[in-house]
Design an enzyme around this catalytic site. Sequence first.
Site, PDB file in Angstrom:
ATOM      1  N   GLY A  13      46.651  47.039  38.042  1.00 38.28           N
ATOM      2  CA  GLY A  13      46.724  46.809  39.492  1.00 38.28           C
ATOM      3  C   GLY A  13      48.136  46.970  40.009  1.00 38.28           C
TER       4      GLY A  13
ATOM      5  N   GLY B 251      49.564  46.468  43.632  1.00 38.59           N
ATOM      6  CA  GLY B 251      49.404  45.192  44.337  1.00 38.59           C
ATOM      7  C   GLY B 251      50.719  44.520  44.700  1.00 38.59           C
TER       8      GLY B 251
ATOM      9  N   ARG C 230      43.705  52.435  40.908  1.00 39.31           N
ATOM     10  CA  ARG C 230      42.348  52.983  40.995  1.00 39.31           C
ATOM     11  C   ARG C 230      42.366  54.453  41.340  1.00 39.31           C
ATOM     12  NH1 ARG C 230      38.560  48.871  44.251  1.00 39.31           N
ATOM     13  NH2 ARG C 230      40.561  48.044  44.943  1.00 39.31           N
TER      14      ARG C 230
ATOM     15  N   LEU D 269      38.552  48.453  37.234  1.00 36.54           N
ATOM     16  CA  LEU D 269      38.095  47.229  36.554  1.00 36.54           C
ATOM     17  C   LEU D 269      36.629  47.329  36.138  1.00 36.54           C
ATOM     18  CD1 LEU D 269      39.738  44.527  38.872  1.00 36.54           C
ATOM     19  CD2 LEU D 269      40.324  45.031  36.477  1.00 36.54           C
TER      20      LEU D 269
ATOM     21  N   THR E 194      47.043  41.895  36.148  1.00 38.52           N
ATOM     22  CA  THR E 194      47.059  41.246  37.474  1.00 38.52           C
ATOM     23  C   THR E 194      45.882  41.688  38.334  1.00 38.52           C
ATOM     24  OG1 THR E 194      48.234  42.909  38.817  1.00 38.52           O
ATOM     25  CG2 THR E 194      49.597  41.520  37.403  1.00 38.52           C
TER      26      THR E 194
ATOM     27  N   TYR F 153      36.503  32.836  45.973  1.00 37.92           N
ATOM     28  CA  TYR F 153      37.700  33.371  45.301  1.00 37.92           C
ATOM     29  C   TYR F 153      38.155  32.435  44.161  1.00 37.92           C
ATOM     30  CZ  TYR F 153      42.558  34.480  44.347  1.00 37.92           C
ATOM     31  OH  TYR F 153      43.745  34.733  43.695  1.00 37.92           O
TER      32      TYR F 153
ATOM     33  N   LYS G 287      38.323  33.417  40.036  1.00 37.96           N
ATOM     34  CA  LYS G 287      39.483  33.267  39.150  1.00 37.96           C
ATOM     35  C   LYS G 287      39.149  32.341  37.973  1.00 37.96           C
ATOM     36  CE  LYS G 287      42.894  35.045  39.754  1.00 37.96           C
ATOM     37  NZ  LYS G 287      43.225  36.428  39.339  1.00 37.96           N
TER      38      LYS G 287
ATOM     39  N   PRO H 191      49.861  30.901  39.910  1.00 38.62           N
ATOM     40  CA  PRO H 191      50.629  30.719  41.146  1.00 38.62           C
ATOM     41  C   PRO H 191      49.814  30.001  42.221  1.00 38.62           C
ATOM     42  CG  PRO H 191      50.418  33.057  40.514  1.00 38.62           C
ATOM     43  CD  PRO H 191      49.418  32.295  39.736  1.00 38.62           C
TER      44      PRO H 191
ATOM     45  N   VAL I 148      51.102  32.985  47.086  1.00 31.78           N
ATOM     46  CA  VAL I 148      52.328  33.737  46.860  1.00 31.78           C
ATOM     47  C   VAL I 148      52.823  34.296  48.195  1.00 31.78           C
ATOM     48  CG1 VAL I 148      53.390  35.630  45.588  1.00 31.78           C
ATOM     49  CG2 VAL I 148      51.485  34.373  44.559  1.00 31.78           C
TER      50      VAL I 148
HETATM   51  P1  NAP Z   1      46.706  42.702  45.972  1.00 26.27           P
HETATM   52  O1  NAP Z   1      47.980  43.142  46.579  1.00 26.27           O
HETATM   53  O2  NAP Z   1      45.462  42.868  46.782  1.00 26.27           O
HETATM   54  O3  NAP Z   1      46.530  43.373  44.562  1.00 26.27           O
HETATM   55  C1  NAP Z   1      45.283  43.408  43.927  1.00 26.27           C
HETATM   56  C2  NAP Z   1      45.282  44.553  42.951  1.00 26.27           C
HETATM   57  O4  NAP Z   1      44.017  44.577  42.290  1.00 26.27           O
HETATM   58  C3  NAP Z   1      45.465  45.921  43.615  1.00 26.27           C
HETATM   59  O5  NAP Z   1      46.403  46.650  42.877  1.00 26.27           O
HETATM   60  C4  NAP Z   1      44.094  46.555  43.509  1.00 26.27           C
HETATM   61  O6  NAP Z   1      44.157  47.944  43.292  1.00 26.27           O
HETATM   62  C5  NAP Z   1      43.559  45.897  42.259  1.00 26.27           C
HETATM   63  N1  NAP Z   1      42.105  45.977  42.217  1.00 26.27           N
HETATM   64  C6  NAP Z   1      41.214  45.361  43.008  1.00 26.27           C
HETATM   65  N2  NAP Z   1      39.970  45.728  42.670  1.00 26.27           N
HETATM   66  C7  NAP Z   1      40.088  46.612  41.651  1.00 26.27           C
HETATM   67  C8  NAP Z   1      39.180  47.365  40.855  1.00 26.27           C
HETATM   68  N3  NAP Z   1      37.850  47.311  41.047  1.00 26.27           N
HETATM   69  N4  NAP Z   1      39.680  48.158  39.870  1.00 26.27           N
HETATM   70  C9  NAP Z   1      41.007  48.253  39.662  1.00 26.27           C
HETATM   71  N5  NAP Z   1      41.922  47.566  40.387  1.00 26.27           N
HETATM   72  C10 NAP Z   1      41.461  46.764  41.352  1.00 26.27           C
HETATM   73  O7  NAP Z   1      46.736  41.136  45.611  1.00 26.27           O
HETATM   74  P2  NAP Z   1      47.867  40.220  44.953  1.00 26.27           P
HETATM   75  O8  NAP Z   1      48.099  39.114  45.886  1.00 26.27           O
HETATM   76  O9  NAP Z   1      48.987  41.032  44.475  1.00 26.27           O
HETATM   77  O10 NAP Z   1      47.069  39.639  43.708  1.00 26.27           O
HETATM   78  C11 NAP Z   1      47.347  40.060  42.384  1.00 26.27           C
HETATM   79  C12 NAP Z   1      46.837  39.024  41.419  1.00 26.27           C
HETATM   80  O11 NAP Z   1      47.475  37.771  41.670  1.00 26.27           O
HETATM   81  C13 NAP Z   1      45.341  38.752  41.498  1.00 26.27           C
HETATM   82  O12 NAP Z   1      44.874  38.533  40.197  1.00 26.27           O
HETATM   83  C14 NAP Z   1      45.266  37.461  42.314  1.00 26.27           C
HETATM   84  O13 NAP Z   1      44.089  36.746  42.053  1.00 26.27           O
HETATM   85  C15 NAP Z   1      46.494  36.752  41.758  1.00 26.27           C
HETATM   86  N6  NAP Z   1      47.014  35.690  42.608  1.00 26.27           N
HETATM   87  C16 NAP Z   1      47.482  36.004  43.856  1.00 26.27           C
HETATM   88  C17 NAP Z   1      47.971  34.993  44.659  1.00 26.27           C
HETATM   89  C18 NAP Z   1      48.515  35.283  46.024  1.00 26.27           C
HETATM   90  O14 NAP Z   1      48.744  34.347  46.798  1.00 26.27           O
HETATM   91  N7  NAP Z   1      48.741  36.540  46.376  1.00 26.27           N
HETATM   92  C19 NAP Z   1      47.987  33.654  44.200  1.00 26.27           C
HETATM   93  C20 NAP Z   1      47.512  33.380  42.922  1.00 26.27           C
HETATM   94  C21 NAP Z   1      47.033  34.407  42.132  1.00 26.27           C
HETATM   95  P3  NAP Z   1      43.971  49.027  44.444  1.00 26.27           P
HETATM   96  O15 NAP Z   1      45.353  49.324  44.947  1.00 26.27           O
HETATM   97  O16 NAP Z   1      43.348  50.179  43.762  1.00 26.27           O
HETATM   98  O17 NAP Z   1      43.102  48.427  45.509  1.00 26.27           O
END
Ligand code: NAP
Length: 351
Positions: free
Chosen positions: A11, A14, A36, A65, A84, A162, A166, A190, A193
């Site tokens: 990912g 992201g 992707r 995924l 991630t 959500y 997780k 986290p 974020v």
């Molecule tokens: P994000 O910017 O939306 O990143 C999500 C990533 O997941 C993107 O790169 C997306 O790829 C990829 N993804 C989604 N569906 C997919 C699929 N079917 N196949 C392959 N890749 C896929 O979100 P983020 O905030 O950075 O989150 C990243 C991680 O941190 C996640 O695991 C989230 O649960 C965790 N997290 C985030 C927070 C927060 O506050 N942001 C807090 C705690 C934990 P594409 O570019 O191809 O869409």
Amino acid sequence: MDLDAPVLVTGATGYVASWIVRYLLEDGRTVRGTVRNPDKTSGLEHLTALAEAHPGRLTLHKADLLDLGSYDEAMAGCELVIHTASPFLLGKVRDPERQLVRPALEGTRNVLASVNATPSVKRVVLTSSVVAIHGDNVDMKGRGAFTEDDWNTTSSADHQPYPYSKTVAEKAAWEICGEQNRWDMVTIHPGLVLGPSLTTASKSGSMTTMRAFTDFTLAGGAPDLAMGMVDVRDVARAHISAGFTPDAHGRYITNARSITMLQIGKILRKRFGRTYPFPYNKVPKAAFKLVAPVAGYTREFVDKNVGWPLEFDNSRSRSELGLAYRKAEDTIGDHFQQMIDDGIARRRPLS
Ligand code: NAP
């Protein structure tokens, strides 16, 4: 851990992963990022710029995924896998199973199936969340701060999808990890974020949350909703430290502090003044409960979260991963400044 071996980051486009990729490159590592669609015309600019700044050390690989085996090629030869990729959607989700649970759970299983099939892998760092530690804020009633020993036992696909996604994904990961002893796993947890984003293309709930401070969603006030909060740069550093610290093990709450939307508004007002639609007033719980469904929240969510305190113990991350958390003023201020620079933040028309 061979520092010259490539590190796989799933990912990579992201919000969180982009900072992990950037810091790994700045530390001198070679990175393979999965995306992707590596051929898409927008959303990859920040990764292309990083690849140009670090010639020969960042390559992008196509993987989904939901496609078993699609991570095999990118993972070959990697000792560290940082997983991630997972959707983070807030508010009303039409089809939680399809949009959240399946990619999180099946995706984790598929990535770990590739890990099992790749003899070079020694460690997996999985991005979990504080929402795999607790479900609703009311779960803290009658007890102290949440620790890594706690698990979310109250979420489901219908209530808090959500957090549920997780939780089930992390549980599955520990099960798969426990069935072998060639690789170990460390999980990073986290809170919400925040902090500057390297990309404007992310659909992360972090972006949705900060946009609410500029698109007038909160102009009339905000509910008293406490949440965990941490800087994206600290979260990225936590992943890297977890990957390369030999003794790192188990779960790490990676959260700077708890904060409410009103406190975020106050911090923003102090730095950016009164010409943005930052919230001033607390919306009473009863009033928020009435309008909650329109805002994408269920009344059950309001009952169990608004007005309840929330605390996490981050001491393991500080003592074992060496984290020193940034101040909320810097995290939130830097995030909003970057939204201004990107043309996302709008001023309130002067009356
Ligand atoms: P994000 O910017 O939306 O990143 C999500 C990533 O997941 C993107 O790169 C997306 O790829 C990829 N993804 C989604 N569906 C997919 C699929 N079917 N196949 C392959 N890749 C896929 O979100 P983020 O905030 O950075 O989150 C990243 C991680 O941190 C996640 O695991 C989230 O649960 C965790 N997290 C985030 C927070 C927060 O506050 N942001 C807090 C705690 C934990 P594409 O570019 O191809 O869409």
